[in-house]
Design a protein around this motif. Structure first.
Motif, PDB file in Angstrom:
ATOM      1  N   TYR A   1      -8.660   2.030   6.865  1.00 11.14           N
ATOM      2  CA  TYR A   1      -9.090   1.286   5.679  1.00 11.14           C
ATOM      3  C   TYR A   1      -8.913  -0.194   5.965  1.00 11.14           C
TER       4      TYR A   1
ATOM      5  N   VAL B   1      -7.353   2.455  -3.807  1.00 14.41           N
ATOM      6  CA  VAL B   1      -8.259   1.837  -2.840  1.00 14.41           C
ATOM      7  C   VAL B   1      -8.952   2.873  -1.965  1.00 14.41           C
TER       8      VAL B   1
ATOM      9  N   THR C   1      -8.397  -3.626   4.703  1.00 13.24           N
ATOM     10  CA  THR C   1      -7.917  -4.199   3.445  1.00 13.24           C
ATOM     11  C   THR C   1      -8.662  -5.473   3.057  1.00 13.24           C
TER      12      THR C   1
ATOM     13  N   TYR D   1       0.854  -1.191   0.000  1.00 11.92           N
ATOM     14  CA  TYR D   1       0.000   0.000   0.000  1.00 11.92           C
ATOM     15  C   TYR D   1       0.886   1.236   0.000  1.00 11.92           C
TER      16      TYR D   1
ATOM     17  N   ASP E   1     -12.646  -3.906   2.427  1.00 16.63           N
ATOM     18  CA  ASP E   1     -12.689  -2.766   1.507  1.00 16.63           C
ATOM     19  C   ASP E   1     -13.645  -1.691   2.030  1.00 16.63           C
ATOM     20  N   THR E   2     -13.448  -1.294   3.280  1.00 20.66           N
ATOM     21  CA  THR E   2     -14.259  -0.236   3.880  1.00 20.66           C
ATOM     22  C   THR E   2     -13.342   0.855   4.413  1.00 20.66           C
TER      23      THR E   2
ATOM     24  N   ARG F   1      -2.790   0.484  -4.076  1.00 21.16           N
ATOM     25  CA  ARG F   1      -2.405  -0.880  -3.693  1.00 21.16           C
ATOM     26  C   ARG F   1      -1.732  -1.574  -4.867  1.00 21.16           C
TER      27      ARG F   1
END
Length: 359
Positions: free
Chosen positions: A296, A243, A298, A221, A301-302, A232
């Motif tokens: 975040y 992302v 990973t 990242y 994905d929020t 990413r």
């Protein structure tokens, strides 16, 4: 571990004592008195980001010296700090006028010219051994990787570019003279290629990448500072994607938007926890500037804002570290309250409850 601009790396051991004294890990001490001061008398210039492999070996960058160093703990006796050695960078004053030399790729890392590197991250195998050292080579607009062991046709100790292609003097980066120049929020932002996978990651342009982190699955990242995004690099597919961040500098209150639909502003500092939560600092345009600490996930994905502080300067949050101990996440972040070197600087701690809220 704290990289201090005035030529030293400091350490505070919080394992047994929440108010432990500062120790000098490396660098030449000045006339200040620090309780528990220990000096290795290794000269530094502007040390920045660092990473520890858990065995007591500390990797850190020196921005102006344009080198990456490793301090090896004797016999793994953490937290004893041992000799310091260079693992990447040929040295010399690191300036924005330096042009990236493509012939550096594949060469010994000690022969490569770095250009204002800001941070490092480690890829550690299942045996606890470091395989790769990733470098945010900021003014080269690239992320570099040092192979600490032979990998394919690359010998141990070699360096390659894994992301980024922009030349510091290209039209894409026109007008930039120093990372300390404050971007004008009203000026148009550079177009960012999304990294659809149609091009290798080195053909996707980064714009002053200032930080790099490695996720538990090995993905990398990147804090793409002037592109106002988090990127990413999928190490399995070679795909470089955005992302978090939409390229805007104005804070968006709508928490229902997806991670790439929200403005996270100028992203400079990041930290990854062992369970795959990426925390990063982003500065968005308000009056004063809103400095947010984002989380975040990973895996899910929020994206959510953990906390924020209003400060006048765009680059006020100068360091961030996340620690996960016994299921409790603690964030440490450094704040520079003004433009004076080492004046009114502080490190703050924020403890998160199981729901992720600051307590």
């Amino acid at each position: 571990y704290i990289g201090e601009v005035e030529e030293r790396v400091l350490r505070v051991d919080l394992a047994e004592n929440s108010s432990a004294p500062l120790e000098l890990v490396t660098g030449t001490p000045d006339n200040a008195t620090l309780d528990g001061l220990v000096s290795t008398n290794f000269p530094l210039d502007i040390p920045r980001g660092s990473a520890c492999d858990g065995k007591g070996n500390l990797y850190f960058v020196d921005l102006r010296a344009a080198r990456v160093y490793r301090s090896t703990a004797p016999d793994g006796e953490f937290p004893t700090i041992g000799p310091v050695e260079t693992i990447a960078g040929s040295g010399g004053i690191s300036v924005f006028t330096h042009r990236f030399d493509p012939s550096d790729d594949g060469r010994p890392a000690l022969e490569a010219q770095l250009n204002q590197p800001h941070d490092v991250a480690l890829d550690i195998d299942d045996n606890g051994e470091v395989r790769f050292v990733y470098i945010a080579d900021t003014a080269s607009h690239r992320v570099r990787r040092v192979n600490l062991r032979a990998e394919g046709n690359l010998p141990a100790g070699s360096i390659i570019t894994v992301a980024g292609s922009a030349d510091p003097t290209s039209a894409f980066n026109s007008g930039i003279g120093s990372l300390e120049i404050r971007p004008n929020p009203s000026s148009p932002q550079p177009e960012v290629r999304s990294g659809s996978g149609d091009e290798p990651p080195t053909e996707d342009q980064l714009y002053l990448p200032t930080d790099v982190e490695v996720a538990p699955n090995g993905d990398v990242y990147i804090a793409d500072y002037r592109n106002l995004r988090v990127r990413r690099l999928d190490v399995d597919t070679g795909e470089l994607t955005t992302v978090a961040g939409d390229g805007d500098v104005v804070f968006d209150e709508d928490s229902e938007l997806g991670p790439t639909e929200r403005s996270v502003g100028w992203v400079a500092e990041m930290s990854m926890t062992p369970d795959g939560l990426l925390y990063f600092a982003g500065a968005t345009e308000e009056s004063p500037v809103r400095h947010s600490i984002w989380e975040y996930d990973t895996l899910a994905d929020t994206l959510r804002e953990v906390t924020h502080v209003p400060l006048q300067r765009e680059r006020a949050v100068t360091g961030l570290a996340a620690a996960l101990v016994d299921g409790v996440t603690t964030l440490y972040f450094a704040v520079d309250f003004d433009d004076d070197v080492n004046e009114n600087d502080s490190i703050f701690r924020a403890v998160l409850d199981p729901a992720g809220n600051v307590v």
